[in-house]
Design an enzyme around this catalytic site. Structure first.
Site, PDB file in Angstrom:
ATOM      1  N   GLU A  55       0.875  -1.160   0.000  1.00 38.43           N
ATOM      2  CA  GLU A  55       0.000   0.000   0.000  1.00 38.43           C
ATOM      3  C   GLU A  55       0.919   1.218   0.000  1.00 38.43           C
ATOM      4  O   GLU A  55       1.811   1.320   0.840  1.00 38.43           O
ATOM      5  CB  GLU A  55      -0.881   0.012   1.256  1.00 38.43           C
ATOM      6  CG  GLU A  55      -1.905   1.125   1.187  1.00 38.43           C
ATOM      7  CD  GLU A  55      -2.739   1.308   2.450  1.00 38.43           C
ATOM      8  OE1 GLU A  55      -2.661   0.461   3.364  1.00 38.43           O
ATOM      9  OE2 GLU A  55      -3.443   2.322   2.513  1.00 38.43           O
ATOM     10  N   ARG A 281       5.406 -12.982   9.484  1.00 31.12           N
ATOM     11  CA  ARG A 281       6.113 -11.771   9.101  1.00 31.12           C
ATOM     12  C   ARG A 281       7.459 -11.694   9.807  1.00 31.12           C
ATOM     13  O   ARG A 281       7.694 -12.369  10.802  1.00 31.12           O
ATOM     14  CB  ARG A 281       5.274 -10.525   9.353  1.00 31.12           C
ATOM     15  CG  ARG A 281       4.789 -10.326  10.758  1.00 31.12           C
ATOM     16  CD  ARG A 281       3.662  -9.293  10.811  1.00 31.12           C
ATOM     17  NE  ARG A 281       4.129  -7.942  10.533  1.00 31.12           N
ATOM     18  CZ  ARG A 281       3.556  -7.139   9.634  1.00 31.12           C
ATOM     19  NH1 ARG A 281       2.536  -7.546   8.929  1.00 31.12           N
ATOM     20  NH2 ARG A 281       3.998  -5.915   9.464  1.00 31.12           N
ATOM     21  N   LYS A 291       4.893   0.624   9.328  1.00 31.97           N
ATOM     22  CA  LYS A 291       4.920   1.870   8.557  1.00 31.97           C
ATOM     23  C   LYS A 291       4.296   3.024   9.330  1.00 31.97           C
ATOM     24  O   LYS A 291       4.770   4.144   9.268  1.00 31.97           O
ATOM     25  CB  LYS A 291       4.139   1.674   7.248  1.00 31.97           C
ATOM     26  CG  LYS A 291       4.997   1.221   6.102  1.00 31.97           C
ATOM     27  CD  LYS A 291       4.213   1.245   4.804  1.00 31.97           C
ATOM     28  CE  LYS A 291       3.218   0.103   4.779  1.00 31.97           C
ATOM     29  NZ  LYS A 291       2.568  -0.055   3.464  1.00 31.97           N
TER      30      LYS A 291
HETATM   31  P1  ATP Z   1       3.036  -2.216   7.993  1.00 26.56           P
HETATM   32  O1  ATP Z   1       2.495  -3.111   9.042  1.00 26.56           O
HETATM   33  O2  ATP Z   1       4.452  -1.841   8.174  1.00 26.56           O
HETATM   34  O3  ATP Z   1       2.163  -1.036   7.705  1.00 26.56           O
HETATM   35  P2  ATP Z   1       1.763  -3.516   5.871  1.00 26.56           P
HETATM   36  O4  ATP Z   1       1.581  -4.968   5.936  1.00 26.56           O
HETATM   37  O5  ATP Z   1       0.575  -2.697   6.173  1.00 26.56           O
HETATM   38  O6  ATP Z   1       3.022  -3.120   6.692  1.00 26.56           O
HETATM   39  P3  ATP Z   1       1.747  -3.390   3.056  1.00 26.56           P
HETATM   40  O7  ATP Z   1       2.129  -2.279   2.176  1.00 26.56           O
HETATM   41  O8  ATP Z   1       0.332  -3.785   3.102  1.00 26.56           O
HETATM   42  O9  ATP Z   1       2.272  -3.038   4.478  1.00 26.56           O
HETATM   43  O10 ATP Z   1       2.671  -4.638   2.768  1.00 26.56           O
HETATM   44  C1  ATP Z   1       2.963  -5.158   1.495  1.00 26.56           C
HETATM   45  C2  ATP Z   1       3.321  -6.604   1.641  1.00 26.56           C
HETATM   46  O11 ATP Z   1       4.435  -6.751   2.509  1.00 26.56           O
HETATM   47  C3  ATP Z   1       2.186  -7.401   2.244  1.00 26.56           C
HETATM   48  O12 ATP Z   1       2.023  -8.597   1.494  1.00 26.56           O
HETATM   49  C4  ATP Z   1       2.648  -7.689   3.633  1.00 26.56           C
HETATM   50  O13 ATP Z   1       2.140  -8.909   4.080  1.00 26.56           O
HETATM   51  C5  ATP Z   1       4.163  -7.710   3.491  1.00 26.56           C
HETATM   52  N1  ATP Z   1       4.812  -7.350   4.749  1.00 26.56           N
HETATM   53  C6  ATP Z   1       4.641  -6.219   5.464  1.00 26.56           C
HETATM   54  N2  ATP Z   1       5.368  -6.241   6.598  1.00 26.56           N
HETATM   55  C7  ATP Z   1       6.035  -7.426   6.598  1.00 26.56           C
HETATM   56  C8  ATP Z   1       6.947  -8.055   7.500  1.00 26.56           C
HETATM   57  N3  ATP Z   1       7.325  -7.473   8.635  1.00 26.56           N
HETATM   58  N4  ATP Z   1       7.438  -9.271   7.166  1.00 26.56           N
HETATM   59  C9  ATP Z   1       7.057  -9.861   6.014  1.00 26.56           C
HETATM   60  N5  ATP Z   1       6.207  -9.326   5.135  1.00 26.56           N
HETATM   61  C10 ATP Z   1       5.690  -8.126   5.410  1.00 26.56           C
HETATM   62 MG    MG Z   2      -1.187  -3.386   5.047  1.00 28.24          MG
END
Ligand code: ATP
Ligand code: MG
Length: 572
Positions: A55, A281, A291
């Site tokens: 995102e 994760r 983020k």
């Molecule tokens: P955050 O929790 O930091 O906001 P998010 O999951 O909301 O991260 P996205 O932009 O939705 O951020 O993530 C893009 C992809 O990266 C998704 O498929 C998510 O599952 C993966 N992802 C995000 N954080 C991690 C992590 N710590 N380890 C592995 N994969 C991750």
């Molecule tokens: Mg997300």
């Protein structure tokens, strides 16, 4: 090594289902690789398509790198392709700046996606027509409960929800209201489109989830075309289906959403049905990978932007001098499991050091300079010594080290206490010898002190003929120290970083993570003295300053007036 964009015409479906066998690919090591192998062997899948779906509401961090390496890595391993798709369904938080930064970061990591980057917003028309389809099928309805009422009706983990009073309204009415929402004729919060599933489901995600809400806000790509935006849950699975994603790999928190994605897939005429697999994760101790929290650090100016070298963002790591190769190696070393765990940040640091040790050019830089005058070296003489660019990398150019009567060594490499044993203090004391790295053996004869008694200069002698040669009998240098020629060196500032957080789980306990910021996480050293050749160092190069640590030119503050280096990491 990395997957290049592939033309679907070249990689025909039958080609892969027939020809991929266990001997062609690396032995499966994680459960997702095993699933894909089985899917290919059973002809359930003809081409492997994965995607990385960020995102664009912030910069990518080290956690995302795990997902990137996994998704692009699977596509590469199985001869498929991986899409880069922005899940831009929330115009409130999303910006083009983030899109550009994410593109740069994925490229930097060394991956190429198939075709152009894709956007959820490219599919808004299609998603909208599927919303109409569900209403027509009696499987979605416009609900006029407000947010608070909706919460009340939803029930709890232990209590079933209640049906919305709008649930059974005629499809024609819902269609009319959806159009009203879309054109901006309804107020924000006054109504939503909901899927008609089961308010008594033990899975709260299935209790008539919202598919569209009104947001009268321009979108970074669609401008003011839409007054409604699809929910992530309605959009995500359908985006995968449109792109023909065969294996939709995501993190564990989406496991409970899977039944909902499957419900949409079962009730919509989708072009393909992706299968979702969840993995744990990446969590690192001493590191924050959210983020939202990282954005708070940036917005409140606790750090110098998203690319502050102390940030666990990919842009921060890059600016700090961490190599893309070490990030990939680290990510590939991680277990892909069905449970969450915490990885020791020392494991990441190991890969950072290993790659830099193998590849960084060697150089000398004196952090805390103490002047040395060689009383027996001719006043007007200068010579050029030669030193290896790297101890075991013949491909890295050797260095030229100017040498003259005046040098700098580090203050910490001299002690006034001559009684220190040779074993304990392998550096310079009065009356004894050390070797200058790549240069002569010298001995300290006298000190010059200022009015407060502080040593401001050493008077030393050099032993002629000792460059690359053993000294005469009876002279045993205590050790080897680094130095630079005082008349031919460059001034630079060094930014030394420590961990941004001193607590193992920042943000986890009581209180704000802001209070857990390590006040010593940045120390600036002004006017260090670097060997002359470093005057032409450029951004993107990596150096080991011998006996000090790994450094790189800072992309933000270094200029033609002032050379600025970031310490990537200390030596072990
Ligand atoms: P955050 O929790 O930091 O906001 P998010 O999951 O909301 O991260 P996205 O932009 O939705 O951020 O993530 C893009 C992809 O990266 C998704 O498929 C998510 O599952 C993966 N992802 C995000 N954080 C991690 C992590 N710590 N380890 C592995 N994969 C991750
Ligand atoms: Mg997300």
């Amino acid at each position: 090594m990395f997957i290049a964009p592939v033309a679907e015409a070249i990689i025909g479906a039958t080609f892969f289902s027939r020809h991929i066998s266990m001997t062609d690919i690396e032995k499966p090591t994680n459960f997702i690789q095993q699933i894909i192998t089985a899917d290919l062997e059973a002809n359930r899948v003809s081409q492997v398509v994965t995607r990385f779906p960020p995102e664009p509401n912030g910069y990518l961090h080290i956690g995302h790198a795990k997902s990137i390496c996994l998704n692009f890595g699977l596509a590469e391993q199985f001869g498929g392709h991986c899409n880069l798709r922005f899940d831009d369904t929330n115009p409130e938080k999303e910006e083009d700046e983030f899109v550009q930064a994410i593109i740069e970061d994925v490229r930097w990591l060394g991956f190429n996606w198939a075709g152009e980057p894709r956007f959820a917003s490219d599919y808004y028309d299609q998603l909208y027509s599927w919303a109409i389809y569900l209403i027509e099928q009696g499987k979605a309805y416009i609900c006029e409960l407000n947010a608070e009422q909706m919460r009340d009706y939803r029930g709890t983990l232990t209590e079933a929800g209640k049906n919305s009073p709008y649930r059974e309204r005629p499809a024609a009415e819902s269609l009319e209201l959806l159009e009203k929402m879309k054109i901006g004729a309804a107020d924000e919060g006054s109504m939503t489109l909901r899927a008609k599933i089961d308010m008594a489901s033990p899975n709260i995600n299935m209790r008539d989830p919202v598919m569209y809400r009104i947001k009268k806000m321009p979108h970074h790509r669609t401008g003011d075309k839409w007054n409604i935006y699809p929910s992530y849950d309605f959009a995500h699975g359908q985006e995968d289906a449109i792109e023909g994603v065969s294996h939709s790999v995501c993190t564990l928190e989406f496991a409970a959403n899977r039944p909902l994605y499957e419900w949409f897939a079962a009730n919509l005429p989708l072009p393909s049905v992706p299968r979702q697999y969840e993995f744990g994760r990446l969590n690192l101790n001493y590191t924050m990978t959210s983020k939202r929290k990282l954005k708070q650090l940036v917005d409140e100016k606790h750090v110098d932007g998203w690319d502050d070298p102390r940030m666990p963002t990919l842009s921060g790591l890059r600016r700090r001098g961490v190599t893309a190769a070490s990030v990939r190696e680290f990510c590939n070393s991680l277990a892909v499991a069905k449970t969450d765990g915490v990885v020791d940040v020392a494991q990441f640091e190991h890969f950072i050091r290993e790659d830099l040790n193998n590849n960084a050019m060697r150089a000398m830089c004196v952090l805390n300079p103490l002047k040395v005058t060689l009383s027996n070296y001719p006043v007007d003489q200068e010579e050029l010594l030669s030193a290896a660019g790297h101890p075991n990398r013949g491909d890295l150019a050797s260095r030229q080290l100017p040498f003259s009567r005046e040098l700098y060594i580090d203050r910490d490499d001299f002690s006034l206490d001559s009684t220190l044993s040779r074993k304990k203090f392998k550096r310079l004391v009065l009356g004894d010898y050390v070797r200058l790295r790549g240069g002569y053996v010298i001995s300290a004869d006298d000190v010059v002190t200022d009015s407060s008694g502080e040593v401001v200069e050493l008077i030393c002698s050099y032993v002629p003929g000792t460059v690359g040669e053993d000294p005469p009998e009876g002279i045993r240098p205590r050790g080897v120290i680094h130095w630079v020629d005082a008349n031919n060196c460059v001034d630079c500032d060094l930014y030394l970083y420590e961990r941004l957080f001193n607590v193992p789980a920042p943000g986890a306990g009581e209180g704000s993570f802001v209070e857990q910021i390590n006040p010593e996480s940045l120390k600036i050293i002004r006017n260090a003295k670097a060997e002359l050749g470093l005057g032409s160092a450029v951004v993107g190069e990596h150096y080991q300053f011998e006996r000090e640590g790994y450094y790189c030119v800072d992309s933000k503050y270094s200029s033609s007036e002032k050379l600025v280096f970031n310490r990537t990491i200390s030596l072990r």
